[in-house]
Design an enzyme around this catalytic site. Structure first.
Site, PDB file in Angstrom:
ATOM      1  CB  ALA A 205       3.605 -15.591   3.644  1.00  0.00           C
TER       2      ALA A 205
ATOM      3  CB  VAL B 166     -13.239  -1.227  -5.394  1.00  0.00           C
ATOM      4  CG1 VAL B 166     -13.882  -0.304  -6.416  1.00  0.00           C
ATOM      5  CG2 VAL B 166     -13.863  -2.614  -5.485  1.00  0.00           C
TER       6      VAL B 166
ATOM      7  CB  ILE C 291     -12.691   5.585  -2.119  1.00  0.00           C
ATOM      8  CG1 ILE C 291     -11.757   6.695  -2.591  1.00  0.00           C
ATOM      9  CG2 ILE C 291     -14.144   6.008  -2.295  1.00  0.00           C
ATOM     10  CD1 ILE C 291     -11.848   6.974  -4.067  1.00  0.00           C
TER      11      ILE C 291
ATOM     12  N   GLY D 102       6.366   8.461 -10.232  1.00  0.00           N
ATOM     13  CA  GLY D 102       5.993   7.255  -9.508  1.00  0.00           C
ATOM     14  C   GLY D 102       4.525   6.913  -9.549  1.00  0.00           C
TER      15      GLY D 102
ATOM     16  CG  ASP E 207      -6.301  -1.179 -11.732  1.00  0.00           C
ATOM     17  OD1 ASP E 207      -5.883  -1.897 -10.814  1.00  0.00           O
ATOM     18  OD2 ASP E 207      -6.899  -0.107 -11.527  1.00  0.00           O
TER      19      ASP E 207
ATOM     20  CE  LYS F 112      -8.693  -0.624  -8.919  1.00  0.00           C
ATOM     21  NZ  LYS F 112      -7.893   0.623  -8.974  1.00  0.00           N
TER      22      LYS F 112
ATOM     23  N   GLY G 237      -1.808   3.526  -3.306  1.00  0.00           N
ATOM     24  CA  GLY G 237      -0.735   3.912  -2.391  1.00  0.00           C
ATOM     25  C   GLY G 237      -0.766   3.078  -1.138  1.00  0.00           C
TER      26      GLY G 237
END
Length: 439
Positions: free
Chosen positions: A51, A140, A144, A195, A209, A213, A314
């Protein structure tokens, strides 16, 4: 539990919601590693739909165009899906689509930290009712592995504290300020050029953010429902080059930390969850986390101190965590079982920031005259805050006291700072920063 129990060798059907940076990498891995994933799961995994918001857009993955649809609701409710992967982010329509997928018989893998932190309870309840998995390792800290260790590996232990660098953008900025002496704006510009920071960096630099977490980590660690509204949040936009230099003078560095603790109170154990910049000693393992990397430091009763380190964002790192969940969930579908859901049996009180225990590093611009130190010390004593170290810098109009406290409740420390600002011999309380990770 299988949507087609009569067939034990048919492919497990996978739908993907979102085909941005992470979604593209997930689709690439699902197709490129199809044979290996089939061996690991015990059945082939077949990507049957993706989607997206816009059809015809150029994408960095070679897939049949008939896989793509703009009707996400129809995709997740088609009734024959085994796993739905959600990587679109945000609250809606992600919540509606996840609930619809669970109700339609699919297990769900999500990287949606914001939704889990705001309304995870609704999602977990729906997954339990449907007897399906809700997996979220990628929500999270990217690649990791921290969710499953807290959820399963440490399930028999008593976790006391989780201390983490869980946002790569802010860590890159603070690391640049430490290593180059740059100010916040200059370091942010460099992060955007490379970036590491979005054009609008608010979610990162203001701590939203990391707070999401922290809510997830606290809930997992302490078996208590914690939402983002329970997390005290401060960002790094007010951190100055002077703060970073001051940290260096006491053998520390500045990091944006997510801190989740179990605190013993007169009424029993309780939970504290907070995100804010803090000075941390260079001897602490988290001090050596550089650039855009993340790390989570766990302290538990039996296992002791554990640290999980790696890339926290990433496309490829996050997709790795997503695919790990997909394999685990798919294995459960093959065996017709489902894994652990939300654990909230402890139901501990979640404390406000004022009751959290921390230390302060305070810089005070003062008049250079007799009696100043005594008056300042009296302000600390009034709120039962003990001074660990004090030093005077400069003379005359540049006179300054630099004080590091012992541990106290944050409310008492904050009240002390307010009292200092009212003293007539105090020209300014020029810097206040918490100190963590020191004995």
């Amino acid at each position: 539990m299988s949507s087609d129990p009569s067939s034990t060798d048919r492919p497990l059907r996978i739908a993907l919601l979102g085909c941005g940076v992470v979604g593209t990498e997930v689709a690439r891995l699902l197709t490129r590693e199809a044979d290996e994933l089939a061996r690991r799961v015990g059945r082939p995994l077949e990507l049957v739909g993706i989607a997206v918001r816009r059809l015809g857009r150029a994408r960095e993955v070679d897939l049949p165009q008939d896989l793509f649809t703009t009707d996400a609701k129809a995709l997740v409710t088609r009734g024959d899906l085994d796993v739905v992967i959600e990587v679109i982010g945000g609250i809606e329509p992600a919540r509606e689509l996840i609930l619809a997928a669970l109700e339609s018989g699919a297990s769900v893998v999500t990287a949606n930290k914001a939704l889990l932190a705001e309304d995870g309870a609704t999602l977990f309840e729906a997954a339990t009712k449907a007897e399906r998995d809700l997996a979220f390792e990628a929500a999270v800290a990217g690649a990791i592995p921290i969710v499953r260790p807290l959820q399963e590996s440490l399930a028999g232990d008593d976790v006391r504290r989780v201390l983490g660098i869980v946002n790569g953008t802010t860590n890159f900025i603070l690391d640049a300020m430490t290593t180059t002496g740059a100010g916040f704006s200059e370091a942010l510009d460099e992060a955007q050029r490379l970036g590491y920071a979005e054009a609008d960096p608010t979610a990162d630099v203001e701590g939203f953010d990391a707070a999401s977490k922290a809510a997830i980590l606290a809930g997992l660690a302490f078996h208590t429902r914690v939402t983002i509204g329970d997390v005290h949040r401060e960002g790094i936009s007010d951190v100055t080059a002077g703060d970073v230099r001051s940290a260096g003078e006491i053998g520390s560095v500045v990091k944006l930390l997510a801190i989740c603790e179990k605190i013993d109170t007169p009424d029993g154990p309780a939970v504290s969850a907070r995100v804010h910049p803090a000075m941390i000693p260079t001897s602490h393992p988290l001090a050596s986390v550089h650039g855009a990397f993340n790390a989570v430091f766990v302290e538990s009763e039996s296992a002791g101190q554990l640290m999980f380190y790696g890339p926290g964002a990433g496309g490829a790192p996050t997709a790795s965590a997503v695919l790990g969940d997909v394999v685990a969930v798919a294995r459960n579908r093959v065996r017709e079982v489902f894994g652990p859901g939300e654990s909230t049996h402890a139901q501990l009180e979640v404390l406000d920031m004022g009751r959290a225990r921390t230390r302060y590093h305070v810089q005070i611009d003062v008049d250079d005259r007799a009696g100043v130190l005594a008056a300042v010390a009296q302000a600390f004593a009034e709120y039962d805050v003990s001074i660990r170290t004090v030093r005077q810098e400069g003379r005359g109009s540049d006179a300054q006291l630099v004080i590091v406290t012992h541990e106290a409740e944050d409310a008492a420390l904050s009240a002390t700072v307010d009292a200092l600002r009212r003293l007539d011999m105090v020209r300014d309380v020029s810097s206040v920063m918490r100190v963590e990770g020191a004995s």
